[in-house]
Design an enzyme around this catalytic site. Structure first.
Site, PDB file in Angstrom:
ATOM      1  N   ASP A 335       0.859  -1.175   0.000  1.00 19.58           N
ATOM      2  CA  ASP A 335       0.000   0.000   0.000  1.00 19.58           C
ATOM      3  C   ASP A 335       0.901   1.234   0.000  1.00 19.58           C
ATOM      4  OD1 ASP A 335      -1.890   2.015   0.407  1.00 19.58           O
ATOM      5  OD2 ASP A 335      -3.070   0.825   1.828  1.00 19.58           O
ATOM      6  N   ARG A 337      -0.159   4.387  -0.147  1.00 19.93           N
ATOM      7  CA  ARG A 337      -0.898   5.595   0.189  1.00 19.93           C
ATOM      8  C   ARG A 337      -0.377   6.282   1.450  1.00 19.93           C
ATOM      9  NH1 ARG A 337      -6.870   3.086   0.119  1.00 19.93           N
ATOM     10  NH2 ARG A 337      -5.650   1.435   1.162  1.00 19.93           N
TER      11      ARG A 337
END
Length: 403
Positions: A335, A337
């Protein structure tokens, strides 16, 4: 809710301009000169665009400055997937954004066996070898009699990888080191843009922390007629994020909020591979039913790897790889983000405490890290549709989602 535009410093403006121009050059397949934070200078080109003429130009420009042969730089995750590294780089050696940096420099000669059936033996770095090692969707296997070099943090190679990530390209780059004293000469002779590694490292956080309101408009939605869209953008003109403001939430009270990363396939096309579309529409319905709240629509496609790379990950999932491992095989973290943009937007709207609609514990900790209090987690769960059962199971088992 109007916002005063935060002035951007001349230093930040200059740094942002050079990084944005470098991103544009790389997406066009051009060469860029990077002055690394470690004092080294690298010629670099995006690996996915490294055809034979491109590699020849890298060699030619490097030779002009007495530089070395081209090498391929990938993340440790990609090197593991390609069979070139046994385990991930230790955190102390990791580059920014969590990626360990691995340099692959096959030397010309009989010891370089090259990829099977590719005919690259004795030619050093070739286009076929670059694409095979950089792109997991390409069939084939590479057997190299070399030891990949792991660069400790900080490194110019790590900054080069971060730059191609910002360009939403494969996280792999062809580089050739040139003596730092001759870097400006080589750049001028070949009309190359020069970018500083320190600017690359600072670029993303600087843009995310200086987001400001651009425009606000009333946009009645099917499930929430009393809705306004508020667009945010960094002063340097970077990506836009949207706040979907439903009703009139009181900033003095914790606001019901949902952080939603854009998903072209799920939100717009109705893809059944994920639950993104259901989560977005469900959040809007629930907030409208509760009376007021906000959905932040964040420009972070594919957990922030971009649409093209998400489709590459889908190709791997079609072959039986789960959604987490697919991102790793492409060369990204599971991930990528950060929720600094969300925190910046919430505070700009006057919200400092939220009741967060999420199943993802990372969102809770990141908002707290960036100064937004999460007073309650509101579960946000939707039934499987027959196509996304494995996807939902992987989110729970590998990503820690509370399903």
């Amino acid at each position: 809710m109007s916002l005063a535009a935060e002035p951007i410093s001349p230093l930040l403006r200059t740094a942002s301009r050079s990084v944005q121009r470098a991103v544009s050059e790389l997406r066009r397949g051009d060469l860029v000169m990077l002055q690394g934070g470690d004092g080294r200078a690298l010629l670099l080109r995006a690996a996915e665009m490294a055809d034979a003429p491109a590699l020849a130009l890298v060699r030619q420009a490097a030779a002009q400055g007495g530089g070395g042969e081209p090498a391929l730089v990938v993340t440790d995750k990609r090197a593991i997937a390609a069979g070139l590294l046994a385990q991930a780089v230790e955190p102390a050696q990791a580059d920014p954004m969590g990626a360990g940096t691995v340099v692959i420099a096959p030397a010309p000669g009989p010891s370089n066996k090259g990829p099977s059936s590719q005919g690259t033996s004795g030619q050093g770095l070739t286009p076929d070898l670059v694409r095979l090692l950089a792109d997991p969707t390409r069939p084939g296997h590479a057997t190299l009699d070399i030891t990949p070099i792991v660069r400790p943090f900080p490194s110019a190679e790590g900054e080069a990888l971060l730059l191609v990530k910002l360009a939403r390209l494969l996280p792999a780059v062809v580089v050739a080191e040139v003596p730092a004293a001759r870097a400006a000469e080589v750049a001028a002779r070949n009309d190359l843009l020069t970018v500083r590694g320190a600017d690359v490292q600072a670029y993303q956080a600087a843009g995310e922390s200086t987001l400001r309101q651009v425009v606000e408009a009333s946009v009645p939605l099917l499930d929430a007629e009393d809705t306004r869209l508020i667009a945010f953008r960094a002063p340097d003109g970077g990506v836009e994020h949207l706040a979907i403001l439903i009703g009139n939430p009181d900033p003095a009270q914790p606001v019901l909020a949902r952080l939603h990363s854009e998903c072209f396939t799920g939100d717009l096309l109705g893809s059944l591979r994920c639950d993104c579309g259901a989560q977005l529409r469900g959040a809007i319905r629930e907030i409208a039913a509760q009376g007021s709240g906000v959905v932040l629509y964040l420009a972070q496609e594919g957990r922030n790897i971009g649409l093209m790379n998400k489709l590459r990950a889908y190709r791997l999932q079609d072959a039986g790889v789960d959604t987490v491992d697919a991102n790793l095989m492409v060369g990204f973290e599971a991930d990528e983000r950060t929720y600094l943009p969300a925190a910046t937007m919430l505070k700009a709207l006057g919200f400092h405490a939220v009741r967060l609609m999420t199943n993802n514990p990372d969102k809770l900790s990141q908002l707290a890290r960036w100064g937004v209090q999460v007073v309650d987690r509101v579960p946000h769960i939707f039934p499987a549709n027959g196509h996304n059962i494995a996807y939902l199971r992987t989110k729970a088992e590998k990503a820690g989602h509370l399903l």
